[in-house]
Write an enzyme that holds these catalytic residues in place. Structure first.
Site, mmCIF file in Angstrom:
data_model
loop_
_atom_site.group_PDB
_atom_site.id
_atom_site.type_symbol
_atom_site.label_atom_id
_atom_site.label_comp_id
_atom_site.label_asym_id
_atom_site.label_seq_id
_atom_site.Cartn_x
_atom_site.Cartn_y
_atom_site.Cartn_z
ATOM 1 C CB ILE A 64 -0.960 -0.001 1.203
ATOM 2 C CG1 ILE A 64 -2.101 -0.989 0.980
ATOM 3 C CG2 ILE A 64 -1.525 1.397 1.463
ATOM 4 C CD1 ILE A 64 -3.061 -0.602 -0.134
ATOM 5 C CE LYS A 82 -10.149 -2.239 4.252
ATOM 6 N NZ LYS A 82 -8.920 -1.436 4.313
ATOM 7 C CG ASN A 117 -10.073 -5.068 7.399
ATOM 8 O OD1 ASN A 117 -9.875 -5.749 6.403
ATOM 9 N ND2 ASN A 117 -9.810 -3.775 7.433
ATOM 10 C CD GLU A 121 -2.774 -4.565 11.296
ATOM 11 O OE1 GLU A 121 -2.223 -3.467 11.421
ATOM 12 O OE2 GLU A 121 -3.251 -4.960 10.214
#
Length: 323
Positions: free
Chosen positions: A11, A204, A208, A285
């Site tokens: 990214i 988002k 996720n 994460e």
């Protein structure tokens, strides 16, 4: 405009390449073979929107760059507390930090207003370790809707999406946001300045918090998870619990679970970032995704049994994969 991309991975390098193409004074901070390739050949972007190469300055030493106007933070959130030595040379008194992270950001309750204003989310800012490095007043929120992968050192494969929504924690439309948005747009990306970026964070997060851990546990792609009936039901339940936490915090998320699932299915056989991290032996994460939302559920009194269950199993996976 002078911009440093700290953590110029898939990214970060994509954003850096776009900003360089727009004429911004852009510097990429990376390491290893990826850095060597970017120094030698620039960032090669392979995209259905057209391939291009950007030859921005790349280094592993931020002291070579010096203070900048914006730091685009492409590191994983679990690296934030330790990034101080890399970040410090890039800062002057008004440097803004744009963190392209998934999940609940460390600044979430900074200038939030209401009963939780200023509250520290321990899962993402343990003991204030992240805030000590990344002062919340520097933060500009950023939600990434682009999907990219590193196809090889210095080579970014852009899969879909060009939107990077940004916004101030205090909900103002600031000059610094408008300036950064203009540069991103000039580079061919979409960068709307949202009056309340927290809404985008939860949109988002719906994907996720569910797809990422399930993909790691099942070693499955987005399409595979959507098409498996039982797994799809688990994901939908996780999304419903997440929406309940958001609403308890006063955030109305303007997207339905059905629409979120349809969008995920259109992505096809894409491996989530968490699955990619698992396959590469990198830390998962989880704190900013599952742990943070479970903590927010405790604060608000919302029942989230499915999130707690998936978090427990995913946490064991993370511990075993790190051993």
């Amino acid at each position: 405009m002078k911009v440093a991309v700290l953590g110029a991975g898939a990214i970060g390098a994509y954003v850096g390449a776009a900003l360089h193409r727009a004429g911004a004074d852009t510097h990429l901070v990376a390491r290893g073979p990826h850095l060597a390739a970017m120094r030698r050949d620039g960032v090669r972007v392979l995209s259905p929107r057209g391939d291009f190469t950007a030859r921005a300055h790349a280094t592993d030493d931020p002291a070579e760059i010096g203070p900048v106007d914006f730091v685009f933070l492409g590191l994983k959130a679990n690296s934030y507390a330790a990034c101080g030595p890399l970040l410090e040379p890039l800062l002057h008194s008004t440097t803004a930090v744009i963190a392209a992270q998934n999940g609940v950001p460390w600044w979430y309750f900074h200038r939030h207003g209401g009963p939780h204003d200023g509250h520290r989310v321990e899962s993402v800012d343990p003991g204030g370790a992240v805030s000590a490095v990344l002062a919340p007043e520097r933060a500009i929120g950023c939600v990434v809707y682009a999907a990219t992968e590193l196809e090889g050192p210095g080579v970014v494969r852009h899969l879909e999406g060009t939107r990077f929504s940004i916004g101030e924690p205090d909900r103002s439309v600031s000059e610094r946001c408008l300036d950064f948005s203009e540069a991103m747009t000039a580079g061919g990306l979409k960068c709307p300045v949202e009056p309340d970026i927290r809404g985008d964070i939860w949109i988002k997060l719906l994907g996720n918090i569910s797809f990422n851990p399930i993909s790691a546990l099942a070693r499955a792609t987005m399409r595979q998870m959507c098409l498996h009936g039982g797994t799809r039901k688990v994901i939908e339940t996780m999304m419903a619990e997440t929406l309940a936490v958001a609403e308890a915090l006063g955030c109305e998320v303007g997207v339905s679970i059905e629409r979120r699932m349809a969008g995920a299915e259109r992505v096809g056989d894409h491996r989530t970032s968490m699955l990619q991290d698992l396959e590469r032996g990198k830390p998962l994460e989880l704190d900013v995704l599952l742990a943070a939302v479970v903590e927010l559920a405790d604060i608000t009194g919302v029942e989230v049994p499915t999130l707690r269950t998936v978090h427990a199993i995913s946490d064991l996976l993370a511990l075993r994969s790190a051993a």
